[in-house]
Write an enzyme that holds these catalytic residues in place. Structure first.
Site, mmCIF file in Angstrom:
data_model
loop_
_atom_site.group_PDB
_atom_site.id
_atom_site.type_symbol
_atom_site.label_atom_id
_atom_site.label_comp_id
_atom_site.label_asym_id
_atom_site.label_seq_id
_atom_site.Cartn_x
_atom_site.Cartn_y
_atom_site.Cartn_z
ATOM 1 N NE ARG A 43 -3.720 0.482 2.150
ATOM 2 C CZ ARG A 43 -5.029 0.533 2.271
ATOM 3 N NH1 ARG A 43 -5.695 -0.528 2.634
ATOM 4 N NH2 ARG A 43 -5.690 1.644 2.056
ATOM 5 C CG ASP A 86 -7.023 -0.236 -1.485
ATOM 6 O OD1 ASP A 86 -7.269 -1.416 -1.128
ATOM 7 O OD2 ASP A 86 -7.626 0.755 -1.047
ATOM 8 C CG LEU A 87 -3.901 -6.058 -1.896
ATOM 9 C CD1 LEU A 87 -3.383 -7.176 -1.016
ATOM 10 C CD2 LEU A 87 -3.412 -6.261 -3.330
ATOM 11 C CE LYS A 142 1.271 -22.690 9.849
ATOM 12 N NZ LYS A 142 2.074 -21.767 10.664
ATOM 13 C CG HIS A 172 8.377 -23.254 6.697
ATOM 14 N ND1 HIS A 172 7.376 -22.988 7.577
ATOM 15 C CD2 HIS A 172 9.497 -23.391 7.440
ATOM 16 C CE1 HIS A 172 7.866 -22.955 8.805
ATOM 17 N NE2 HIS A 172 9.157 -23.198 8.758
ATOM 18 C CD GLU A 210 8.725 -22.583 17.308
ATOM 19 O OE1 GLU A 210 9.247 -21.644 16.697
ATOM 20 O OE2 GLU A 210 7.500 -22.736 17.415
ATOM 21 C CG ASP A 229 1.744 -21.220 14.757
ATOM 22 O OD1 ASP A 229 1.604 -20.685 13.643
ATOM 23 O OD2 ASP A 229 2.783 -21.100 15.437
ATOM 24 C CG HIS A 234 4.750 -26.680 10.441
ATOM 25 N ND1 HIS A 234 4.631 -26.359 9.109
ATOM 26 C CD2 HIS A 234 4.865 -25.494 11.096
ATOM 27 C CE1 HIS A 234 4.677 -25.042 8.979
ATOM 28 N NE2 HIS A 234 4.809 -24.500 10.167
HETATM 29 C C1 BG6 Z 1 5.632 -21.216 11.559
HETATM 30 C C2 BG6 Z 1 4.857 -20.869 12.801
HETATM 31 O O1 BG6 Z 1 4.798 -21.828 10.614
HETATM 32 O O2 BG6 Z 1 6.693 -22.096 11.898
HETATM 33 C C3 BG6 Z 1 5.776 -20.238 13.841
HETATM 34 O O3 BG6 Z 1 3.816 -19.959 12.470
HETATM 35 C C4 BG6 Z 1 6.956 -21.146 14.108
HETATM 36 O O4 BG6 Z 1 5.068 -19.989 15.052
HETATM 37 C C5 BG6 Z 1 7.633 -21.551 12.805
HETATM 38 O O5 BG6 Z 1 7.871 -20.449 14.935
HETATM 39 C C6 BG6 Z 1 8.699 -22.606 13.054
HETATM 40 O O6 BG6 Z 1 9.428 -22.803 11.887
HETATM 41 P P1 BG6 Z 1 10.947 -23.251 11.939
HETATM 42 O O7 BG6 Z 1 11.314 -23.444 10.506
HETATM 43 O O8 BG6 Z 1 11.704 -22.135 12.609
HETATM 44 O O9 BG6 Z 1 10.977 -24.493 12.749
#
Ligand code: BG6
Length: 485
Positions: A43, A86-87, A142, A172, A210, A229, A234
């Site tokens: 924007r 502006d989407l 996501k 990812h 984490e 999350d 994942h």
């Molecule tokens: C994301 C989450 O998809 O993955 C985050 O939204 C998380 O909360 C992250 O910290 C962890 O990814 P990685 O690659 O650091 O293990």
């Protein structure tokens, strides 16, 4: 001619933290196809030159090895362009269409690094502007929705305007070299397959731990929680990779078909099994790596009486011939003792002991995902000669393969790999809509149960391994989490 990559959310966190560094790495490695354009959309009113300068400054915050030299950036910057949009405004998409049509690239990637609430609008507008032709690929980050219904609504919009092969849903974790190695280990070697079943495997543990807290994302995270999350995507994708049948070939649909079957075979929940087999926790103030850190409820953007979970541990089963009765334990959390992710395959003990062995001496295969990426096979061996002993006592030993050391400099990061896959049209490491919906269908009863359960998450001190109930849950089966072994 070449590719056009339109980066919606071009000034946002994801763009400069992950996507720009990944694109630059591909450029540096010479793998980014020549003749491409990266068109950042946001924007703010910026010229191409101002946007390039902004990105250059942001690279200062990126880890050293991924920062360009001024000379490298000058060459990379020629790919970068900027468009103010502006989407919500159709006329702004007409402007984008003019920019794209002037060049007629072979591949047009629309990367939606925006708030998920904009996904539907952007996809509809792209179509209304005639930008959904066969050259277009849309990448979605996501979270895709916050429950099954919202996920289905997004997928329904996508289906109206695009074909499934044009939709790249990113998880990812699938781009991590360690996860690709897991596929290679299982389906590129004959060694493990005959052992990969209930007759030889006692249980499987998947941990994504984490040490960080919610950082700057408190407000988002408080609406999300660890189940949505990390587990819904994942952790379940890892479970699929470890539990799936060998696909008939390496094509995207063959792989996705097998992953889908795993999700469809997960043991359904009822009230009693959720109460027994799903533990949620929330971190309180504590010490991580010797430093004091605040509790979750003190984090910026988090409600002081929040019941959002920052930790989940659960026990499930895959109900098919291969896995019937084998427990799968999944665990993830923020502000745990360390950053580490691994899958631990615990084999059954030998059926008849002729040697004396230490306690808990059964074989184990540890698939390390991070921080190192490797395989570690725990075996028992005859140690130092024990001439005076009448009994042979075996010693645990380890066959340890460190992929980072072995492949070092050639490793390609998750986003770099996935972006190159999108440009090349390879869908193998992306999630199909039916997989995603099945995963939501499976986590929904847990969300529903928690909504009605006034007890809330169990507190755990930051820097520990989560609430003790998680250990009690697994101990009921006679097992314990790996760091406790
Ligand atoms: C994301 C989450 O998809 O993955 C985050 O939204 C998380 O909360 C992250 O910290 C962890 O990814 P990685 O690659 O650091 O293990």
């Amino acid at each position: 001619m070449g590719f056009d990559l339109v980066l919606f959310g071009g000034t946002g966190d994801l763009a400069w933290r992950k996507l720009m560094p990944a694109l630059f790495q591909a450029f540096r490695h010479g793998t980014l196809p020549a003749g491409g354009r990266i068109i950042a959309v946001a924007r703010d009113t910026l010229s191409d030159e101002q946007y390039r300068r902004l990105m250059y400054e942001r690279f200062d915050k990126v880890e050293l090895a991924k920062r360009p030299t001024p000379d490298e950036f000058a060459r990379f910057a020629q790919l970068l362009h900027y468009l103010r949009m502006d989407l919500s405004q159709p006329q702004d998409y007409a402007q984008l269409a003019a920019l794209l049509q002037a060049r007629q690239a072979d591949t047009v990637v629309m990367y939606l690094a925006t708030a998920p609430s904009l996904f539907t609008t952007v996809c509809e507008q792209i179509a209304a502007a005639g930008l959904n032709g066969p050259a277009t690929r849309v990448v979605l980050e996501k979270p895709l929705g916050h429950d099954l219904a919202s996920n289905q609504a997004i997928n329904a919009t996508l289906r109206r305007v695009l074909r499934e092969e044009q939709v790249f849903r990113i998880d990812h974790y699938l781009g991590k070299p360690s996860v690709q190695n897991l596929f290679a280990m299982r389906f590129g070697n004959a060694l493990f397959e005959p052992l990969w079943r209930r007759e030889t495997i006692a249980n499987i543990e998947i941990t994504i731990a984490e040490d960080l807290g919610v950082e700057t994302r408190g407000a988002f995270y408080d609406q999300t929680g660890a189940l949505r999350d990390m587990i819904q995507n994942h952790a379940l994708q890892l479970l699929c990779a470890i539990g799936m049948e060998p696909p008939i070939n390496a094509s995207a649909n063959a792989i996705r078909d097998e992953k889908l079957k795993v999700l469809q075979s997960l043991k359904p929940w009822d009230e009693a099994s959720i109460g027994q087999n799903v533990i949620r926790g929330q971190y309180t103030a504590g010490m991580v790596h010797g430093q004091p850190v605040p509790g979750y409820r003190e984090e910026k953007g988090v409600a002081p009486d929040s019941n959002t979970e920052t930790f989940v541990a659960l026990r499930t089963e895959i109900m098919n011939w291969r896995w019937a009765g084998v427990p799968f334990y999944l665990r993830t959390g923020k502000r745990l003792a360390e950053r580490s992710a691994q899958i631990m395959v615990h084999f059954r003990p030998v059926p008849h002991h002729i040697f004396k062995t230490p306690a808990d001496a059964a074989n184990r295969l540890v698939i390390h995902l991070q921080p190192q990426d490797g395989l570690d096979l725990r075996l028992l061996a005859q140690g130092a000669t024990q001439a005076q002993s009448v009994e042979t006592i075996l010693t645990p030993v380890s066959l340890n393969l460190d992929f980072t050391q072995r492949f070092g400099a050639e490793r390609v990061g998750a986003y770099e790999r996935l972006l190159l896959d999108v440009i090349a049209g390879r869908l193998n490491l992306f999630v199909r809509s039916d997989e995603q919906e099945e995963a939501w269908r499976w986590v929904e009863p847990i969300l529903e149960h928690w909504r009605r359960d006034p007890t809330g998450p169990r507190p755990y001190a930051a820097g520990t391994w989560g609430p003790s109930a998680a250990s009690a849950m697994i101990a009921r089966d006679g097992f314990c989490w790996s760091e406790e072994v």
